[in-house]
Enzyme design. Structure first.
Site, short mmCIF file in Angstrom:
data_model
loop_
_atom_site.label_atom_id
_atom_site.label_comp_id
_atom_site.label_asym_id
_atom_site.label_seq_id
_atom_site.Cartn_x
_atom_site.Cartn_y
_atom_site.Cartn_z
N LYS A 105 0.87 -1.18 0.00
CA LYS A 105 0.00 0.00 0.00
C LYS A 105 0.90 1.23 0.00
CE LYS A 105 -3.89 0.40 0.22
NZ LYS A 105 -4.74 0.53 -1.00
N HIS A 107 -10.90 -7.85 -4.13
CA HIS A 107 -10.46 -6.70 -3.34
C HIS A 107 -10.83 -6.87 -1.87
CE1 HIS A 107 -11.20 -2.47 -1.83
NE2 HIS A 107 -9.95 -2.42 -2.22
MG MG Z 1 -6.82 -0.53 -4.12
#
Ligand code: MG
Length: 407
Positions: free
Chosen positions: A173, A301
Site C-alpha cells: 500500500k 479486493h
Molecule cells: Mg486498491
C-alpha cells in the site's frame, strides 16, 4: 420463509498497528457493522459492512421497513426493492444491500444444508491464495508492534509475514511517502524475495505522469499488476498506453455501468471485485463472468473485513473459474475476530474455504460483546485523517510531500 428482524451491531476490532495509506490512516482498529437477519424459521444469516457506526445501524433499521416479510430466497426482488438504479442515486445503499445479500445467502445455505459456493456454481478450489498486504504503519499504542517506515523495516516486516503466513505474493500500500521513496521500497522487496510476485497500490494519488514514470521503473519486476496509480478512467487509460504492466482497479470500475465503459474503451486490465462495493457475492460472480467473456483479468479486493466478509470472499473466490491472482485481505493485520474460534488460519499463504452450510461462520457472542463495547468506548474514526500529520489531505500530487513534516 420470511425475514422477521434485522439486528445491526457495530464493533471495533483492534489491528496490530495503525495502518497508513494515501488518504490518512486506519486508527489501529477496524470499525465494522455486523448484521443478523432473523427469519420466522429461526435461521439467522450473517452480514457485515464497513465503518458507518451509528449511520450504518440507522440504515439497517430503515431497511427493516422494506424487508420484514420478504422471503430471503427472492434475491433479485430484494435488489430491486432496496437498490433499484434510480432510487440508488438518492439512498446510496449498495454496501448495505451487500450485507443483506450475504445474510440471505447464509440463510439459504443453512436451509438447504449447502455451503454458499454451491449456490453460485460450486467449488473449483478448496483453498484460496492470499497476497500479503504490506502497509507502512505507526507503532502500536501498546508498543507490541513496531513501526514500519524505513525500507529495512518494510523488508523485515515482509520476511516475518512470509514466515508466519506463507505469502508468496505481496501487495504494498503506497501513497504515503514520495513516489521516489516508495519505488526504492518496492524494488528492495523485489530484490529480497526474487521468487515472489508483487503489486503496488497508491490509492490513485499519483499524477498520470508520475504513474507512467513509476511503471517504467518497475517493468522488469514480476508484477501482477499496477493498482490504481492515478484517478479516473481517462487517467488510467493514459497510463495504460505507456506501460506494459497490466493496470488494476478497485476505484473506477466498481459497478456494471463502469464495467461496460471499460469494455467499450479499455482503461483497466484487471477488475478487483469487492463483495461489498458491487452489492454482494452474486453481483461479483456476474461481473466475473462478464470479465471472462471479454478476457479481462479479475482478482478480489479487500475493504477491511472481519471473518464474515472474509467468508464471502472465500466462497466467491472458490467458485470463480477465471481467478488467476492471489486475492487481497487486510485480515492478517487484525488481532482478533468476532467469529467462533477466532481468526481463520492461514497455511502456505492460503485459507481453506468453509464447507459448512451457508457462509460457514458463526458469531462468538463474547467477542461480539467485547468489541461492541470497544466501539462504544472509542467510537468511529475518520478514514481520511492521519492523527500524526495534522493538515494532511490529498492535495495536488507531489505538493504534499514537498513539506518534510508531511512525510
Ligand atoms: Mg486498491
Amino acid at each position: 420463509m420470511k425475514i422477521v428482524d434485522i439486528i445491526p451491531t457495530t464493533v471495533s476490532v483492534p489491528l496490530e498497528g495503525p495502518l497508513r495509506h494515501s488518504n490518512g490512516e486506519h486508527w489501529g482498529r477496524f470499525v465494522r457493522t455486523i448484521v443478523e437477519v432473523v427469519t420466522d424459521e429461526g435461521i439467522v444469516g450473517l452480514g457485515e459492512v464497513g465503518g458507518g457506526g451509528e449511520g450504518a445501524e440507522l440504515q439497517f433499521k430503515r431497511l427493516k421497513d422494506y424487508l420484514v416479510g420478504h422471503d430471503p430466497f427472492q434475491l433479485e426482488a430484494l435488489r430491486y426493492k432496496i437498490c433499484n438504479p434510480t432510487a440508488s442515486l438518492y439512498n446510496n445503499r449498495m454496501q448495505y444491500m451487500a450485507a443483506i445479500e450475504f445474510a440471505c445467502l447464509d440463510i439459504i445455505g443453512q436451509k438447504l444444508g449447502q455451503p454458499v459456493y454451491n449456490l453460485i456454481g460450486g467449488k473449483l478450489r478448496d483453498k484460496v491464495s492470499f497476497a500479503s498486504y504490506l502497509f507502512f504503519r505507526y507503532e502500536s499504542e501498546d508498543g507490541v508492534y513496531p513501526e514500519v517506515r524505513t525500507i529495512e523495516q518494510l523488508v523485515e516486516h515482509t520476511r516475518e509475514l512470509k514466515k508466519r503466513y506463507g505469502f508468496t505474493t505481496h501487495k504494498l500500500k503506497a501513497g504515503v511517502f514520495p513516489p521516489e521513496y516508495e519505488l526504492e521500497a518496492y524494488l528492495a522487496l523485489a530484490e529480497e524475495f526474487p521468487d515472489d510476485r508483487f503489486r503496488i497500490d497508491p490509492n490513485a494519488c499519483w499524477s498520470v505522469e508520475d504513474s507512467i514514470w513509476f511503471a517504467r521503473q518497475i517493468e522488469h519486476v514480476r508484477n501482477d499488476y499496477l493498482e490504481d496509480p492515478t484517478w479516473g478512467l481517462n487517467g488510467m487509460r493514459r497510463v495504460r498506453e505507456k506501460t506494459t504492466i497490466p493496470l488494476a482497479t478497485n476505484t473506477v470500475v466498481v459497478n456494471f455501468e463502469q464495467l461496460a465503459q471499460n469494455i467499450l474503451d479499455p482503461a483497466v486490465d484487471v477488475i478487483l471485485l469487492d463483495t461489498t462495493f458491487w452489492g454482494g457475492i452474486r453481483a461479483c460472480a456476474k461481473a466475473a463472468a462478464i470479465c471472462d467473456t471479454f478476457q479481462l483479468g479479475i482478482a478480489v479486493h479487500s475493504s477491511g473485513e472481519l471473518g464474515i466478509q472474509l467468508s464471502t470472499m472465500l466462497h466467491l473466490a472458490a467458485a470463480l473459474p477465471n481467478l488467476t491472482f492471489a486475492i487481497d485481505a487486510h485480515y492478517h493485520q487484525l488481532r482478533d475476530d468476532v467469529i467462533e474460534g477466532g481468526k481463520m488460519k492461514y497455511k502456505n499463504g492460503q485459507i481453506e474455504v468453509p464447507d459448512e452450510p451457508g457462509l460457514g461462520v458463526k458469531l462468538d457472542r463474547d467477542r461480539l460483546k467485547e468489541y461492541a463495547e470497544m466501539y462504544e468506548e472509542l467510537g468511529s474514526y475518520c478514514y481520511d485523517r492521519d492523527s500524526r500529520r495534522p493538515g494532511w489531505y490529498p492535495l495536488l500530487p507531489n505538493d504534499r510531500w514537498a513539506d518534510p513534516d508531511m512525510r
